[in-house]
Design a protein around this motif. Structure first.
Motif, short mmCIF file in Angstrom:
data_model
loop_
_atom_site.label_atom_id
_atom_site.label_comp_id
_atom_site.label_asym_id
_atom_site.label_seq_id
_atom_site.Cartn_x
_atom_site.Cartn_y
_atom_site.Cartn_z
N GLY A 1 1.75 -16.33 -14.43
CA GLY A 1 1.82 -15.33 -15.61
C GLY A 1 0.85 -14.35 -15.29
N TRP A 2 -0.15 -14.56 -14.86
CA TRP A 2 -1.42 -13.39 -14.78
C TRP A 2 -0.89 -12.39 -13.61
CZ3 TRP A 2 -4.23 -12.83 -10.48
CH2 TRP A 2 -4.21 -13.96 -9.51
N ILE A 3 -0.38 -12.86 -12.54
CA ILE A 3 0.04 -12.00 -11.46
C ILE A 3 1.35 -11.36 -11.98
CG2 ILE A 3 1.08 -11.89 -9.10
CD1 ILE A 3 -0.41 -14.40 -8.45
N SER A 4 2.44 -11.92 -12.81
CA SER A 4 3.56 -11.14 -13.34
C SER A 4 2.78 -9.80 -14.44
CB SER A 4 4.42 -12.03 -14.01
OG SER A 4 4.77 -13.08 -13.17
N TRP A 5 1.79 -10.22 -15.12
CA TRP A 5 1.41 -9.30 -15.74
C TRP A 5 0.77 -8.20 -15.14
CZ3 TRP A 5 -3.47 -6.98 -16.69
CH2 TRP A 5 -3.62 -6.23 -18.09
N LEU A 6 -0.01 -8.29 -14.03
CA LEU A 6 -0.77 -7.37 -13.30
C LEU A 6 0.66 -6.53 -12.80
CD1 LEU A 6 -3.31 -8.96 -10.84
CD2 LEU A 6 -3.64 -7.24 -12.69
N GLU A 7 1.64 -6.92 -12.21
CA GLU A 7 2.65 -6.18 -11.73
C GLU A 7 3.31 -5.28 -12.82
OE1 GLU A 7 3.73 -6.28 -8.21
OE2 GLU A 7 1.68 -7.22 -8.41
N ARG A 8 3.50 -6.04 -13.80
CA ARG A 8 4.46 -5.20 -14.91
C ARG A 8 3.24 -4.12 -15.37
NH1 ARG A 8 6.13 -10.31 -16.64
NH2 ARG A 8 4.25 -10.22 -18.13
N ILE B 1 -15.11 0.91 3.23
CA ILE B 1 -15.20 0.26 1.89
C ILE B 1 -14.07 0.66 1.08
CG2 ILE B 1 -16.36 0.08 -0.12
CD1 ILE B 1 -19.02 0.09 1.50
N LEU B 2 -13.72 2.11 1.05
CA LEU B 2 -12.80 2.72 0.44
C LEU B 2 -11.45 2.06 0.80
CD1 LEU B 2 -11.42 4.69 -1.64
CD2 LEU B 2 -11.59 6.41 0.17
N ALA B 3 -11.17 1.94 2.21
CA ALA B 3 -10.18 1.30 2.99
C ALA B 3 -9.88 -0.28 2.25
CB ALA B 3 -10.24 1.28 4.40
N LEU B 4 -11.02 -0.84 2.22
CA LEU B 4 -11.12 -2.43 1.71
C LEU B 4 -10.64 -2.32 0.36
CD1 LEU B 4 -14.36 -3.62 3.13
CD2 LEU B 4 -11.85 -4.05 4.13
N VAL B 5 -11.20 -1.45 -0.45
CA VAL B 5 -10.59 -1.38 -1.97
C VAL B 5 -9.08 -0.97 -1.93
CG1 VAL B 5 -10.90 0.10 -4.18
CG2 VAL B 5 -12.68 -0.62 -2.90
N VAL B 6 -8.54 -0.05 -1.16
CA VAL B 6 -7.00 0.58 -1.18
C VAL B 6 -6.32 -0.75 -0.73
CG1 VAL B 6 -5.26 1.86 -0.11
CG2 VAL B 6 -7.67 2.80 -0.96
N ALA B 7 -6.77 -1.50 0.19
CA ALA B 7 -6.20 -2.59 0.58
C ALA B 7 -5.89 -3.80 -0.39
CB ALA B 7 -6.62 -3.08 2.05
N ALA B 8 -7.14 -3.85 -0.97
CA ALA B 8 -7.12 -5.04 -2.21
C ALA B 8 -6.17 -4.51 -3.26
CB ALA B 8 -8.61 -5.06 -2.86
N PHE B 9 -6.22 -3.11 -3.75
CA PHE B 9 -5.42 -2.62 -4.72
C PHE B 9 -3.85 -2.83 -4.60
CE2 PHE B 9 -2.98 0.80 -6.56
CZ PHE B 9 -3.31 0.70 -7.96
N ILE B 10 -3.42 -2.39 -3.01
CA ILE B 10 -2.17 -2.71 -2.60
C ILE B 10 -1.73 -4.06 -2.48
CG2 ILE B 10 -0.71 -2.69 -0.59
CD1 ILE B 10 -2.14 0.01 0.02
N TRP B 11 -2.48 -5.04 -2.31
CA TRP B 11 -2.22 -6.47 -2.17
C TRP B 11 -2.05 -7.03 -3.45
CZ3 TRP B 11 -5.56 -11.31 -1.37
CH2 TRP B 11 -4.65 -12.49 -0.88
N ALA B 12 -2.85 -6.60 -4.63
CA ALA B 12 -2.74 -7.09 -5.81
C ALA B 12 -1.66 -6.63 -6.57
CB ALA B 12 -4.12 -6.81 -6.59
N PHE B 13 -1.54 -5.05 -6.57
CA PHE B 13 -0.37 -4.53 -7.61
C PHE B 13 0.90 -4.21 -6.50
CE2 PHE B 13 -4.58 -3.57 -9.39
CZ PHE B 13 -4.36 -3.90 -10.62
N GLY B 14 0.75 -4.24 -5.23
CA GLY B 14 1.99 -3.73 -4.56
C GLY B 14 2.56 -4.98 -4.00
N GLU B 15 1.78 -5.99 -3.72
CA GLU B 15 2.34 -7.09 -2.81
C GLU B 15 2.30 -8.58 -3.40
OE1 GLU B 15 0.21 -6.70 0.84
OE2 GLU B 15 1.33 -4.90 1.69
N ALA B 16 1.63 -8.04 -4.87
CA ALA B 16 1.70 -9.47 -5.68
C ALA B 16 0.86 -10.65 -4.73
CB ALA B 16 2.86 -9.92 -6.03
N PRO C 1 0.57 -13.88 4.25
CA PRO C 1 0.08 -12.88 2.83
C PRO C 1 0.34 -11.69 2.72
CG PRO C 1 -1.86 -13.38 4.49
CD PRO C 1 -0.40 -13.95 5.19
N ASN C 2 1.18 -11.12 3.51
CA ASN C 2 1.65 -9.66 3.54
C ASN C 2 0.72 -8.90 4.39
OD1 ASN C 2 3.33 -7.34 3.21
ND2 ASN C 2 3.95 -8.08 1.11
N SER C 3 0.95 -7.61 4.20
CA SER C 3 0.08 -6.62 5.25
C SER C 3 -1.18 -6.28 4.90
CB SER C 3 0.94 -5.39 5.40
OG SER C 3 1.03 -4.81 4.21
N ALA C 4 -1.59 -6.23 3.42
CA ALA C 4 -2.81 -5.74 3.08
C ALA C 4 -4.13 -6.68 3.48
CB ALA C 4 -3.08 -5.84 1.55
#
Lengths: 276, 238
Positions: free
Chosen positions: A171-178, A218-233, A245-248
């Motif tokens: 549920g928490w991942i679904s919530w993040l995506e939504r 560091i910004l690249a790592l943050v962006v990758a983490a953001f994409i992994w969490a919100f874009g790639e679930a 685990p996808n591309s991020a």
């Protein structure tokens, strides 16, 4: 009020499915890719591209490549040199159409597929495989070629089978995506600009002095983490059925590979930065 | 060798078509009767004519200085609209900002052109065999703009707006304020609002033309074509 809601629902039902889809992180990245293709197409219309120098520039990429690779490049360069207007106009228009096609939702798949074929063609005929086979490829000089990255991005950004990636997940991942979808629902342009700016900073950052390069990474790592969490679930690992685990995480690793490791003195006493 | 004239002619033709559509929206669809519609239709009409004149000097109908004044006024108008009471909401929904940026971009083009002909009439982008409409002096017979960094920034914004316009539903943000008009099932709210009620005495062909001129596809097509052409002008003059 009730009538207005009912009308809104009727109106929504009449809207094609592709138009009802929200703007998720993947779509934002697709739009950024579309913008870059459009920019490429427009740059290709510049007057310089209608001179013989453009053909000579293409021909130069054949140098030191194996004959089987170099011959088609020289043929293409000769074609461009002898017929200045038509080939370049076709090149520019194709890139323009790729950008428009990716930005327009009904044609995104066709355009992404075409962009893969086109980028591979440009990588060979226009960039000499980025110098990979000639031994001159270097990340600093743009190796292994820009065009291949377009193809790679098109593969990575291929539209998901489902509008979202939330099926079968905790549920928490679904919530993040939504939540991400809600935030970005009407902020597509702003999100695209922010993401594009961040990616430009990252791209330029690796060429800067070590302290700034580290900040960019560091910004690249943050962006990758953001994409992994919100874009790639998180690569849909927890949903079952994921083979990777996808591309991020790979993008994060790629960023870490550029981390300036140390500053040492070389034989001439000059400072030299080593990458990890 | 420079940019072939026929490519510039194609872009100019598209801009003239866009100007015609804007004129049609003004006259046939009576844009002035819609809240927030007339100013944008007029601005688009002027934009189309001015850009066609930039690309082909034969199509230029006003001296550059006059165009500068016209688009300075338009830019100021959109700034004022943004600063009005509902300005923040307009910015948030992207209704006025794109028009402001496009207007500022074309003002910049007219103001920043380099070359001896910049002060004259017609555009300054033509070199020998180059951009037929642009007379100025630079490499390849194509003129350049002062402050090219600004040109690149404007071009990137044009590309961003074009991508954004293509991605979104055309009738989410129409040219005409749709409040107060009844909903017509099966049609976009924009078309419904602009077409208004259909009376038996209204000629069928007039109704069709109205709907066509303000249809979401035409609105979206106009925006994309204008943004792309403006980006083309800016990039090729850097």
């Amino acid at each position: 009020m009730v009538r207005a809601r009912a009308e809104s629902r009727i109106n929504q039902a009449r809207v094609p499915r592709w138009e009802r889809l929200g703007t998720d992180a993947r779509r934002v990245l697709q739009l950024a890719l579309a913008a870059i293709w459009l920019l490429d197409g427009l740059l290709q219309y510049q007057w310089f591209m209608y001179t013989e120098a453009f053909g000579q520039m293409i021909g130069g990429t054949a140098a030191e490549n194996p004959g089987v690779i170099a011959r088609p490049i020289r043929w293409n360069a000769a074609l461009v040199e002898h017929h200045l207007v038509l080939p370049n106009t076709v090149f520019a228009s194709i890139q323009l159409l790729l950008g428009l096609g990716i930005a327009y939702r009904p044609t995104v798949r066709v355009a992404l597929a075409a962009s893969i074929a086109w980028s591979l063609g440009v990588w060979w005929f226009g960039e000499g495989l980025g110098g990979v086979l000639s031994g001159s490829a270097s990340p600093v000089s743009g190796g292994p070629g820009v065009a291949i990255l377009y193809g790679l991005l098109a593969v990575l950004l291929w539209p998901a089978a489902r509008p979202g990636m939330t099926g079968g997940e905790p549920g928490w991942i679904s919530w993040l995506e939504r939540y991400a979808a809600t935030v970005l629902a009407h902020q597509g342009l702003a999100a695209s600009i922010v993401l594009a700016a961040a990616l430009i900073v990252i791209a330029v950052g690796v060429f800067l002095p070590p302290p700034l390069a580290r900040s960019a990474l560091i910004l690249a790592l943050v962006v990758a983490a953001f994409i992994w969490a919100f874009g790639e679930a998180f690569g849909q690992i927890l949903a079952g059925g994921a083979t990777d685990p996808n591309s991020a995480p790979l993008l994060a690793l790629l960023a870490l590979a550029y981390w300036p490791r140390a500053t040492t003195g070389d034989n001439d006493g000059r400072a030299q930065v080593k990458f990890a | 060798m420079s940019i072939p004239a026929w490519i510039l002619a194609i872009f100019a033709a598209v801009m003239l078509l866009a100007a015609e559509v804007s004129a049609g929206q003004l006259v046939v669809a009576r844009a002035w009767t819609r809240d927030g519609g007339a100013d944008i239709a007029v601005y688009q009409l002027l934009m189309g004519i001015a850009m066609a004149g930039i690309l082909l000097p034969g199509l230029s109908i006003l001296p550059n200085a006059v165009w500068e004044v016209v688009f300075a006024v338009m830019t100021a108008w959109f700034v004022w609209r943004l600063c009005r009471g509902r300005g923040a909401a307009a910015v948030a929904h992207g209704q006025c900002a794109p028009h402001l940026v496009r207007s500022a971009a074309i003002l910049y083009v007219f103001a920043a052109l380099a070359g001896p002909s910049a002060a004259g009439s017609g555009m300054s982008m033509s070199g020998p065999g180059g951009m037929s409409g642009m007379a100025g002096g630079s490499s390849g017979g194509v003129p350049t703009l002062h402050a090219p960094t600004l040109a690149l920034i404007f071009a990137l914004l044009m590309v961003a707006f074009t991508v954004h316009d293509l991605d979104r539903r055309a009738d989410v943000d129409g040219y005409f304020h749709v409040a107060g008009h009844r909903f017509m099932p099966g049609e976009s709210t924009l078309a419904a609002a602009t077409a208004g009620p259909v009376t038996p005495r209204q000629p069928a062909h007039a109704y069709t033309v109205k709907r066509l001129l303000v249809s979401p596809a035409v609105v979206k097509g106009f925006r994309v074509a204008t943004g792309l052409t403006m980006a083309f002008i800016l990039i090729t003059m850097i």
